[in-house]
Design an enzyme around this catalytic site. Structure first.
Site, PDB file in Angstrom:
ATOM      1  CG  ASP A   1      32.047  35.270  35.238  1.00  0.00           C
ATOM      2  OD1 ASP A   1      32.708  34.499  35.957  1.00  0.00           O
ATOM      3  OD2 ASP A   1      32.562  36.031  34.399  1.00  0.00           O
TER       4      ASP A   1
ATOM      5  NE  ARG B   1      32.154  33.703  41.390  1.00  0.00           N
ATOM      6  CZ  ARG B   1      32.520  34.483  40.388  1.00  0.00           C
ATOM      7  NH1 ARG B   1      32.418  34.043  39.141  1.00  0.00           N
ATOM      8  NH2 ARG B   1      32.987  35.692  40.620  1.00  0.00           N
TER       9      ARG B   1
END
Length: 451
Positions: free
Chosen positions: A329, A360
């Site tokens: 993350d 992402r």
């Protein structure tokens, strides 16, 4: 992709700031908060939780536990209590379970429901409804659960748990703590032993918490570097008192901001430095970051410490792909640090980022380019060309409804030469409700309607 220049109601701009100074406590760890509520709901008796993250994702899990029959209450002192129904005691919900933006909550509760003879419909927001659930559906189908979902296993989906759940042996095809945890949760209500085999270690909060609640779980090193986890089903889980440590994924944002903003010195207190979560901090120190680990201790079975962080000149490195699971993350904010470093930073083996709250890799690369940073994107990673502390900024960044993209580029704006605007900061509340207030307390400057 840069957003239009006109500011939306939830846009936010970070302006170049002076030194960040002070001591902060970040919100409770999101992974541990989800699990504390879920295992509390499966215990017999009252579990008390302190430090629970009160972000939208975790609150959605709390509401889900209520719909499944547990009593969940927040007290005036900020602690929470969960009166559980016992393993096997879940009731069928009378309306859909809404997880908002929370992939963790949705996948863990799929495992929970799969082991019980009930039917539940899972829904979420637009972002969550785009994320594939097939990797969870596959092993849970082996336990006897059935699924009706949109193409690609996407939400909304309806799950009917097994009348008598089967214990399975499952080898994870990709490193995923969520899939591992879903299989173990399904195995709780199955007679016999459920076995999960990992090739790459992933965060082990589920295993630690199962032990704390009294389940019989064994973790062994298998042949050829494999990790073998065995859970004995149908335990009576005992209630616990849980103190949730600070979230290292949330702490990443003030830590990187302090490293990049000249003259900064901050202390972040009480975060978990679980070895399966600490990859970012190892990487930042390898880049030359001045991060001192202090007051190491253990709380609730989790390693906890304080961090003292001072502004530093960073150098680019190659991040080992094997480290990805321990910092999956944190790659967007690592890319911000890389933009300010001297030389290239190579981040490979991170294809998983393509199916997070946003793609992402693409979102991070696009935001970097919008602020004058060169980045080379590949299917499973990116290479960032550092600018030795001289990042122009001035860009408008599309967040794609992704809280970590939003916070990462707000960090960039604090240290860049010109302000950086994100098109939507509202979703930061999913994981870090007081992000702007906490950062302002250190000296950060934000302008905009989204607070």
């Amino acid at each position: 992709m840069a957003s239009p220049s006109n500011h939306s109601a939830s846009s936010l701009t970070a302006e170049p700031s002076g030194a960040l100074l002070g001591s902060i406590t970040v919100p409770g760890d999101k992974s541990i908060s989800h699990r504390a509520l879920i295992f509390g709901a499966l215990a017999v008796g009252e579990t008390r939780i302190g430090g629970l993250l009160e972000g939208e994702d975790v609150l959605a899990t709390a509401e889900t536990m209520r719909r499944l029959g547990a009593e969940v209450e927040r007290h005036a002192d900020g602690t929470w209590s969960v009166h559980g129904v016992g393993v096997g005691g879940l009731k069928e919900p009378d309306q859909p379970l809404d997880f908002g933006n929370s992939g963790t909550g949705a996948r863990l509760v799929m495992g929970l429901v799969a082991g019980h003879p009930i039917t539940a419909t899972f829904i979420g927001d637009a972002s969550l409804s785009r994320r594939p659930m097939g990797r969870v559906i596959a092993p849970l189908t082996e336990t006897g659960a059935t699924f009706h979902a949109r193409e690609g296993g996407r939400l909304p989906l309806t799950l009917t748990g097994a009348g008598r759940a089967l214990p399975i042996t499952y080898r994870l095809p990709v490193a995923s703590a969520q899939v591992k945890s879903a299989v173990l949760l399904a195995g709780l209500n199955a007679p016999g032993v459920t076995t999960v085999i990992e090739e790459t270690p992933t965060r082990d909060h589920t295993e630690r918490m199962l032990r704390a609640f009294g389940a019989h779980i064994e973790v062994e090193d298998g042949p050829r570097g494999l990790i073998v986890i065995r859970l004995t089903g149908e335990p009576e889980l005992k209630p616990c008192r849980i103190s949730v440590p600070g979230d290292p994924s949330s702490a990443a944002f003030p830590v990187v901001a302090a490293l990049l903003t000249p003259g900064s010195e901050i202390t972040v207190t009480g975060i978990t430095l679980n070895p399966h979560r600490a990859g970012l901090y190892t990487t930042l120190m390898e880049m030359g970051g001045d991060i001192e680990v202090m007051n190491q201790r253990e709380e609730g079975g989790e390693p906890v410490a304080d961090l003292r962080v001072r502004a530093s000149r960073l150098k680019g490195i190659e991040v080992p792909p094997a480290r990805a699971a321990s910092m999956i993350d944190e790659y967007p904010v690592l890319a911000i640090a890389a933009a300010f470093a001297e030389g290239e930073t190579r981040m490979l083996g991170i294809h998983e980022l393509r199916v997070k709250e946003s793609d992402r890799i693409a979102a991070t690369a696009s935001g970097l380019r919008a602020n004058g940073v060169k980045v080379h994107e590949s299917d499973d990673g990116m290479v960032v060309e550092g600018r030795s502390g001289e990042v122009g900024g001035g860009g408008h960044v599309a967040t794609h409804i992704d809280h970590r993209i939003a916070m990462s580029f707000l960090v960039m704006g604090l240290a860049a030469q010109k302000p950086v605007t994100v098109d939507d900061a509202a979703m930061i509340a999913t994981s870090f409700p007081n992000f702007t207030g906490l950062m302002r307390g250190l000296g950060a400057s934000f302008v905009g309607r989204a607070q």
